[in-house]
Scaffold this motif. Structure first.
Motif, PDB file in Angstrom:
ATOM      1  N   LYS A 173       0.843  -1.206   0.000  1.00 20.43           N
ATOM      2  CA  LYS A 173       0.000   0.000   0.000  1.00 20.43           C
ATOM      3  C   LYS A 173       0.876   1.254   0.000  1.00 20.43           C
ATOM      4  O   LYS A 173       0.519   2.263  -0.604  1.00 20.43           O
ATOM      5  CB  LYS A 173      -0.915  -0.002   1.227  1.00 20.43           C
ATOM      6  N   PHE A 233       1.919   1.900  -3.551  1.00 16.96           N
ATOM      7  CA  PHE A 233       0.796   2.463  -4.320  1.00 16.96           C
ATOM      8  C   PHE A 233       0.621   3.944  -3.983  1.00 16.96           C
ATOM      9  O   PHE A 233       0.405   4.779  -4.867  1.00 16.96           O
ATOM     10  CB  PHE A 233      -0.511   1.728  -3.999  1.00 16.96           C
ATOM     11  N   LEU A 234       0.727   4.244  -2.681  1.00 19.86           N
ATOM     12  CA  LEU A 234       0.552   5.628  -2.218  1.00 19.86           C
ATOM     13  C   LEU A 234       1.645   6.528  -2.806  1.00 19.86           C
ATOM     14  O   LEU A 234       1.368   7.641  -3.266  1.00 19.86           O
ATOM     15  CB  LEU A 234       0.613   5.633  -0.678  1.00 19.86           C
ATOM     16  N   LYS A 278       1.237   7.009  -6.550  1.00 21.83           N
ATOM     17  CA  LYS A 278       0.119   7.935  -6.809  1.00 21.83           C
ATOM     18  C   LYS A 278       0.642   9.376  -6.804  1.00 21.83           C
ATOM     19  O   LYS A 278       0.280  10.189  -7.663  1.00 21.83           O
ATOM     20  CB  LYS A 278      -0.961   7.704  -5.740  1.00 21.83           C
ATOM     21  N   LYS A 307       2.457   9.981  -9.924  1.00 24.06           N
ATOM     22  CA  LYS A 307       1.496  10.043 -11.031  1.00 24.06           C
ATOM     23  C   LYS A 307       0.835  11.425 -11.082  1.00 24.06           C
ATOM     24  O   LYS A 307       0.642  11.995 -12.171  1.00 24.06           O
ATOM     25  CB  LYS A 307       0.431   8.946 -10.835  1.00 24.06           C
ATOM     26  N   ILE A 363      -8.299  13.766   3.129  1.00 23.36           N
ATOM     27  CA  ILE A 363      -7.855  12.626   2.313  1.00 23.36           C
ATOM     28  C   ILE A 363      -7.031  11.675   3.184  1.00 23.36           C
ATOM     29  O   ILE A 363      -7.174  10.449   3.107  1.00 23.36           O
ATOM     30  CB  ILE A 363      -7.047  13.110   1.082  1.00 23.36           C
ATOM     31  N   GLU A 400      -7.338  11.353   6.342  1.00 23.34           N
ATOM     32  CA  GLU A 400      -8.293  10.724   7.255  1.00 23.34           C
ATOM     33  C   GLU A 400      -8.980   9.555   6.556  1.00 23.34           C
ATOM     34  O   GLU A 400      -9.207   8.501   7.135  1.00 23.34           O
ATOM     35  CB  GLU A 400      -9.319  11.788   7.654  1.00 23.34           C
ATOM     36  N   ARG A 401      -9.298   9.783   5.275  1.00 27.15           N
ATOM     37  CA  ARG A 401      -9.943   8.724   4.486  1.00 27.15           C
ATOM     38  C   ARG A 401      -8.994   7.526   4.336  1.00 27.15           C
ATOM     39  O   ARG A 401      -9.420   6.381   4.406  1.00 27.15           O
ATOM     40  CB  ARG A 401     -10.326   9.283   3.118  1.00 27.15           C
ATOM     41  N   LEU A 402      -7.699   7.826   4.139  1.00 22.92           N
ATOM     42  CA  LEU A 402      -6.714   6.743   4.025  1.00 22.92           C
ATOM     43  C   LEU A 402      -6.658   5.968   5.333  1.00 22.92           C
ATOM     44  O   LEU A 402      -6.573   4.743   5.346  1.00 22.92           O
ATOM     45  CB  LEU A 402      -5.322   7.307   3.692  1.00 22.92           C
ATOM     46  N   SER A 403      -6.722   6.739   6.436  1.00 27.28           N
ATOM     47  CA  SER A 403      -6.667   6.105   7.747  1.00 27.28           C
ATOM     48  C   SER A 403      -7.878   5.200   7.950  1.00 27.28           C
ATOM     49  O   SER A 403      -7.743   4.057   8.399  1.00 27.28           O
ATOM     50  CB  SER A 403      -6.615   7.201   8.820  1.00 27.28           C
ATOM     51  N   SER A 404      -9.073   5.696   7.580  1.00 29.94           N
ATOM     52  CA  SER A 404     -10.259   4.854   7.777  1.00 29.94           C
ATOM     53  C   SER A 404     -10.362   3.751   6.717  1.00 29.94           C
ATOM     54  O   SER A 404     -11.175   2.850   6.825  1.00 29.94           O
ATOM     55  CB  SER A 404     -11.532   5.701   7.807  1.00 29.94           C
ATOM     56  N   SER A 405      -9.490   3.844   5.678  1.00 31.91           N
ATOM     57  CA  SER A 405      -9.437   2.745   4.686  1.00 31.91           C
ATOM     58  C   SER A 405      -8.596   1.582   5.220  1.00 31.91           C
ATOM     59  O   SER A 405      -8.480   0.559   4.560  1.00 31.91           O
ATOM     60  CB  SER A 405      -8.786   3.221   3.385  1.00 31.91           C
ATOM     61  N   GLY A 406      -7.982   1.787   6.357  1.00 32.59           N
ATOM     62  CA  GLY A 406      -7.216   0.697   6.960  1.00 32.59           C
ATOM     63  C   GLY A 406      -5.720   0.932   6.985  1.00 32.59           C
ATOM     64  O   GLY A 406      -4.965   0.049   7.406  1.00 32.59           O
ATOM     65  N   LEU A 407      -5.260   2.087   6.533  1.00 30.63           N
ATOM     66  CA  LEU A 407      -3.812   2.343   6.555  1.00 30.63           C
ATOM     67  C   LEU A 407      -3.394   2.828   7.941  1.00 30.63           C
ATOM     68  O   LEU A 407      -4.074   3.679   8.535  1.00 30.63           O
ATOM     69  CB  LEU A 407      -3.428   3.413   5.521  1.00 30.63           C
ATOM     70  N   SER A 457     -16.070   6.183  13.319  1.00 24.99           N
ATOM     71  CA  SER A 457     -15.284   5.715  12.163  1.00 24.99           C
ATOM     72  C   SER A 457     -13.788   5.588  12.478  1.00 24.99           C
ATOM     73  O   SER A 457     -12.971   5.551  11.560  1.00 24.99           O
ATOM     74  CB  SER A 457     -15.508   6.646  10.973  1.00 24.99           C
ATOM     75  N   THR A 458     -13.450   5.528  13.747  1.00 20.79           N
ATOM     76  CA  THR A 458     -12.087   5.258  14.262  1.00 20.79           C
ATOM     77  C   THR A 458     -11.085   6.391  13.996  1.00 20.79           C
ATOM     78  O   THR A 458      -9.888   6.217  14.240  1.00 20.79           O
ATOM     79  CB  THR A 458     -11.470   3.940  13.720  1.00 20.79           C
ATOM     80  N   GLN A 487      -8.531  -1.809  13.538  1.00 15.29           N
ATOM     81  CA  GLN A 487      -8.159  -2.263  12.189  1.00 15.29           C
ATOM     82  C   GLN A 487      -9.259  -3.135  11.584  1.00 15.29           C
ATOM     83  O   GLN A 487      -9.598  -2.999  10.413  1.00 15.29           O
ATOM     84  CB  GLN A 487      -6.819  -3.022  12.271  1.00 15.29           C
ATOM     85  N   ARG A 511     -12.147  -0.952  10.616  1.00 19.39           N
ATOM     86  CA  ARG A 511     -11.896  -0.207   9.368  1.00 19.39           C
ATOM     87  C   ARG A 511     -12.165  -1.060   8.125  1.00 19.39           C
ATOM     88  O   ARG A 511     -12.497  -0.530   7.064  1.00 19.39           O
ATOM     89  CB  ARG A 511     -10.452   0.295   9.339  1.00 19.39           C
ATOM     90  N   ALA A 522     -12.967  14.482  -0.425  1.00 17.82           N
ATOM     91  CA  ALA A 522     -11.656  13.895  -0.105  1.00 17.82           C
ATOM     92  C   ALA A 522     -11.151  13.039  -1.270  1.00 17.82           C
ATOM     93  O   ALA A 522     -11.030  11.812  -1.179  1.00 17.82           O
ATOM     94  CB  ALA A 522     -11.743  13.081   1.178  1.00 17.82           C
ATOM     95  N   PHE A 530      -7.463   3.708  -6.867  1.00 16.92           N
ATOM     96  CA  PHE A 530      -6.500   3.944  -5.790  1.00 16.92           C
ATOM     97  C   PHE A 530      -7.099   3.600  -4.424  1.00 16.92           C
ATOM     98  O   PHE A 530      -6.485   2.862  -3.637  1.00 16.92           O
ATOM     99  CB  PHE A 530      -6.039   5.409  -5.819  1.00 16.92           C
ATOM    100  N   PHE A 531      -8.320   4.092  -4.154  1.00 16.67           N
ATOM    101  CA  PHE A 531      -8.890   3.827  -2.829  1.00 16.67           C
ATOM    102  C   PHE A 531      -9.302   2.364  -2.682  1.00 16.67           C
ATOM    103  O   PHE A 531      -9.305   1.829  -1.572  1.00 16.67           O
ATOM    104  CB  PHE A 531     -10.051   4.780  -2.536  1.00 16.67           C
ATOM    105  N   MET A 571      -6.187   0.742  -1.656  1.00 16.16           N
ATOM    106  CA  MET A 571      -5.926   1.066  -0.255  1.00 16.16           C
ATOM    107  C   MET A 571      -6.823   0.234   0.673  1.00 16.16           C
ATOM    108  O   MET A 571      -6.455  -0.093   1.789  1.00 16.16           O
ATOM    109  CB  MET A 571      -6.165   2.554   0.020  1.00 16.16           C
TER     110      MET A 571
END
Lengths: 392, 240
Positions: A2, A5-6, A9, A12, A228, A230-237, B48-49, B70, B73, B84, B97-98, B101
């Motif tokens: 990940k 990829f980050l 990006k 890119k 953004i 924060e979104r990455l964080s809540s995506s599991g990163l 949402s953690t 984790q 999430r 965002a 990309f997301f 992720m």
């Protein structure tokens, strides 16, 4: 994975933004061309010598030509009025006047007179020129004396029936003495400095890397404020993955900028062999990593993109003014010299100068590499401690 | 699906959430309503953690938000109020990309992005940069990014703010489709008619407290048995 990829990006986004991309390419070209036009291929220092030729004869012309032959000295012939005006305005510091009887006196073997007008001591170039005038006159006088001696000696000789034959002989004799001078001077330049343009190259590389990478801190803050990160964080990163991705993204962008710089300078200045190119590239990766972490640190502590921009500008300016980027401290042990040790550019410039100008090896740069790695580590630890994807 | 017990959070010297307790069923659309500064967004960010609570317990899908963040999430999607997204990337690239992720493989991410672009009505805009899309399209894409990994619970912070009716209707359609699939949706909004139309239940918050928690229908019945005043007027009365 990940993290990669980050990071890709970020690269890119840079490549898809034509305006930013053109800045990354054209700015280095402009700066390198500017440095070449200012310093490339010319000696490090050159002076200007001003003469008023009241005589206008061949010996006077000969005298000026011999002064002009000195490497790096540019000769200008001006009239009395111009000289007075330039001296008055301090445009120039010294003028040498060749009086109207100069040719006559020198031809007769008498000591000619030169009149020198100067402001103060005439400056460093003026002082050198005074001594140069004396030595050229002495040289010309010596030749005249020698010609007279030979002439006296040859009066009864059957070899020189005519004046022209004697003149031709003496001319060839003096030319031969120029080809085989009594004293041979070998020039050995300290630090094996090639050209001033190449001398500035390490500073240019360091500065461009610092500028282009620290300015990414703005984007970091924008992503933080746009939620953004924060979104990455809540995506599991995890925190480490987000920071790692941002640092690696900066490294990718910095490496892209570095390659542009190296290729441009190779094409325009040709300072590298394949080996020095490779060594410079490897060492620069460490420089890029350190700066990338500083950039992420700026992003972590800034709340607004403008704050990050200012922090980047200040860091870039400090690193260009300090760190021996373009100038060295005049004295040892001064505060400036001590501050230098706390700049990235100090270690970057030392390493790059050693590799590019002196042809040094990476093993000789252990201290510089350790310092850069230490800077990177310190900022990594601080970033991991203070970073939060949310503004809590 | 979601259990919140005695949740407390101080934020910048102010008590943002003050001892709130509620639970949300699977497949329910749950509205968090309240005036500015009531604590809605903070509650959503704690769920949402993103933020850690000072006290209290939260379980989502059986996982503790505090101890198994984790895991949580992996099963939630978050749609922030801000767009965002990466403006310099295309709509498709943002989705891919997301998805990456979120743990999808590249081929799978590409397939999912194609499907979801059709689902939100942006199949023809996939290769356009986000910066060139209209406000409504950006909102739809913002939502699409939060659902691309097929979450079990979706947290949305004012997802329809400042958009045209067409895009709003598209978002409602997507949410209803998700509800039918059994996805639990927690939703904050300032638009009362939107909450009334969409939510199964609403919690009205004021100064960090929940002052009412019922279905919009029950609230209307309770506070306005004769049907003379609107849901918005009931909200204004409660939060006065």
């Amino acid at each position: 994975m990940k993290i990669i990829f980050l990071a890709f990006k970020d690269l890119k986004i840079l490549l898809s933004n034509k305006r930013e991309l053109s800045l990354h390419i054209f700015f280095p070209v402009i700066v390198v061309l500017l440095v070449i036009s200012l310093f490339g291929g010319k000696p490090a220092l050159y002076g200007e010598a001003f003469f008023i030729d009241q005589d206008g004869g061949l010996p006077a012309r000969n005298f000026i030509n011999r002064i002009e032959e000195v490497r790096g000295l540019k000769v200008f012939i001006i009239d009395e009025e111009q000289a007075a005006r330039k001296l008055e305005r301090s445009d120039i510091l010294m003028v040498t006047e060749i009086p109207s009887d100069f040719s006559e006196k020198i031809t007769e073997g008498q000591s000619p007179q030169l009149n020198v007008w100067q402001r103060g001591s005439g400056g460093d170039t003026g002082q050198m020129l005074l001594s140069l005038n004396r030595s050229v006159i002495a040289e010309m006088m010596g030749e005249v004396q020698m010609t007279f001696l030979v002439k006296d000696f040859a009066e009864d000789s059957p070899h020189f029936q005519e004046e022209k034959e004697l003149e031709a002989f003496m001319d060839s004799f003096f030319r031969a003495s120029l080809w085989n001078p009594g004293t041979i001077i070998t020039e050995r330049v300290i630090d094996d400095q090639k050209e001033m343009a190449v001398f500035f190259l390490p500073g240019i590389i360091t500065l461009f890397l610092i500028f282009s990478i620290t300015f990414s801190a703005q984007i970091f803050v924008e992503e933080k404020n746009q939620k953004i990160l924060e979104r990455l964080s809540s995506s599991g990163l995890s925190k480490g993955e987000i920071l790692g991705g941002k640092v690696l993204g900066n490294v990718f962008k910095g490496t892209f900028q570095l390659l542009i710089l190296l290729v441009i300078t190779w094409l325009l200045l040709n300072p590298f062999t394949p080996l020095t190119f490779f060594k410079t590239f490897i060492f620069s990766l460490l420089v890029i990593t350190s700066i990338s972490l500083i950039s992420v640190f700026i992003g972590c502590i800034s709340r607004k993109p403008e704050q990050a921009l200012w922090a980047s500008v200040i860091i870039s300016l400090v690193n260009s003014a300090m760190g021996n980027t373009f100038a060295f401290p005049r004295e040892e042990g001064t505060i400036i010299e001590i501050i230098n040790f706390f700049t990235v550019s100090f270690y970057a410039n030392r390493g790059l100068r050693s590799l590019i100008i002196q042809g040094g090896s990476l093993s000789g740069l252990v201290m510089e590499m350790l310092a850069l790695a230490f800077i990177a580590l310190i900022f990594l630890v601080i970033c991991l401690y203070i970073f939060s994807s949310a503004d809590s | 699906m979601i259990q919140v017990k005695n949740l407390y959070k101080r934020y910048g010297g102010v008590t943002a959430i003050d001892d709130i307790t509620f639970s949300i069923r699977k497949g329910e659309i749950f509205g968090l309503l309240g005036p500015n500064g009531a604590g809605k967004t903070t509650t959503l960010r704690v769920l949402s953690t993103v933020l850690k609570p000072d006290r209290g317990q939260i379980r989502i899908g059986g996982y503790s938000v505090l101890d198994e963040s984790q895991k949580v999430r992996e099963i939630i999607g978050v749609c922030p109020q801000e767009i965002a997204l990466y403006p310099e990337l295309t709509a498709r690239d943002n989705l891919i990309f997301f998805a990456l992720m979120g743990g999808h493989k590249k081929a799978e991410a590409k397939k999912k992005s194609k499907e979801i672009l059709t689902e939100i009505g942006l199949e023809n805009k996939g290769d356009e940069k986000v910066i060139s899309l209209s406000g409504g399209m950006k909102r739809r894409l913002n939502l699409a990014v939060s659902i691309i990994h097929e979450p079990l619970a979706l947290f949305m912070d004012e997802p329809t703010v400042g958009i045209d009716p067409k895009s709003r209707a598209a978002i409602f359609e997507i949410l209803n489709r998700f509800k039918k699939k059994g996805v639990t949706i927690v939703y904050t909004t300032h638009y009362m008619e939107e909450a009334e139309r969409l939510c199964d239940r609403v919690a009205i918050m004021n100064n960090g407290h929940i002052i009412a928690l019922e279905s919009p229908h029950s609230l209307k019945k309770k506070f306005n048995p004769l049907g003379q005043i609107s849901f918005e007027e009931i909200f204004l009365e409660l939060t006065r």
